[in-house]
Design a protein around this motif. Structure first.
Motif, PDB file in Angstrom:
ATOM      1  N   MET A   1      44.038  92.533  62.879  1.00 49.85           N
ATOM      2  CA  MET A   1      45.342  92.211  63.949  1.00 49.85           C
ATOM      3  C   MET A   1      46.058  93.632  64.201  1.00 49.85           C
ATOM      4  N   GLU A   2      46.012  93.084  65.009  1.00 50.82           N
ATOM      5  CA  GLU A   2      46.601  95.168  65.778  1.00 50.82           C
ATOM      6  C   GLU A   2      47.987  95.281  66.002  1.00 50.82           C
ATOM      7  N   LEU A   3      48.802  94.162  65.209  1.00 50.91           N
ATOM      8  CA  LEU A   3      49.958  94.212  64.804  1.00 50.91           C
ATOM      9  C   LEU A   3      50.202  95.034  63.619  1.00 50.91           C
ATOM     10  N   LEU A   4      48.935  95.125  62.834  1.00 51.63           N
ATOM     11  CA  LEU A   4      49.492  96.263  61.924  1.00 51.63           C
ATOM     12  C   LEU A   4      48.968  97.415  61.722  1.00 51.63           C
ATOM     13  N   LYS A   5      48.245  97.974  63.195  1.00 48.30           N
ATOM     14  CA  LYS A   5      48.223  98.987  63.402  1.00 48.30           C
ATOM     15  C   LYS A   5      49.273  99.924  63.618  1.00 48.30           C
ATOM     16  N   LEU A   6      49.327 101.563  63.059  1.00 48.14           N
ATOM     17  CA  LEU A   6      49.712 102.240  62.833  1.00 48.14           C
ATOM     18  C   LEU A   6      50.770 102.138  64.277  1.00 48.14           C
ATOM     19  N   SER A   7      49.910 102.297  65.545  1.00 49.15           N
ATOM     20  CA  SER A   7      50.007 103.435  66.385  1.00 49.15           C
ATOM     21  C   SER A   7      51.065 101.846  67.617  1.00 49.15           C
ATOM     22  N   ASN A   8      50.780 100.762  66.789  1.00 47.17           N
ATOM     23  CA  ASN A   8      52.009  99.188  67.040  1.00 47.17           C
ATOM     24  C   ASN A   8      53.601  99.643  66.445  1.00 47.17           C
ATOM     25  N   GLN A   9      53.470 100.543  65.972  1.00 47.32           N
ATOM     26  CA  GLN A   9      54.460 100.346  64.442  1.00 47.32           C
ATOM     27  C   GLN A   9      55.458 101.015  64.970  1.00 47.32           C
TER      28      GLN A   9
END
Length: 148
Positions: A1-9
């Motif tokens: 799940m890319e959306l839940l990567k810290l870098s995507n927040q």
């Protein structure tokens, strides 16, 4: 799940940036004997000179439970006065003292020192402020719509 990567927040870089920027203020404020929240109060009072706790809380986005002990400490240091309004005892007016007003001159160098310590140009500072304020305004407007 890319959306839940810290870098995507969105929240994390804003949170980390806020902490890092605030940490640049701390040594400058220490010299003046102010905490960062006290500095924010002083900034508002240097503009307004006096206002009620509710207005101050609105401007700083702080509730009275957070603001009251802060203002008490500032009053103990003779930076501000707190006075209940005669017409409505629930309203407390916060005013600068002469000592509080005198800190303004010392603080006048802080914005330039921050700009230099962060190695930002005036244009970069303005862009950051504009983006942050725009986002804050949008969030405040959404909260206002949701509360009605």
């Amino acid at each position: 799940m890319e959306l839940l990567k810290l870098s995507n927040q969105l929240c994390f870089p804003l949170y980390a940036l806020s902490r890092k920027v605030t940490s640049h203020y701390l040594p400058l404020l220490e010299k003046m004997g102010l905490t960062y929240p006290q500095y924010l109060v002083m900034l508002v009072l240097w503009e307004e000179n006096s206002l009620c706790v509710k207005e101050l809380g609105c401007k700083l986005m702080l509730d009275s439970g957070t603001l009251s002990p802060l203002l008490k400490k500032m009053e103990d240091r003779n930076l501000v006065t707190r006075q209940r309004q005669k017409e409505d005892e629930r309203v407390v007016i916060i005013s600068l003292t002469e000592a509080g007003e005198n800190l303004k001159e010392k603080a006048s160098a802080i914005p330039e020192e921050i700009k230099c310590s962060l190695q930002l140009s005036y244009q970069e500072l303005d862009q950051m402020r504009t983006l942050a304020k725009g986002m804050l305004d949008k969030i405040n407007n959404l909260e206002l719509i949701r509360s009605n």
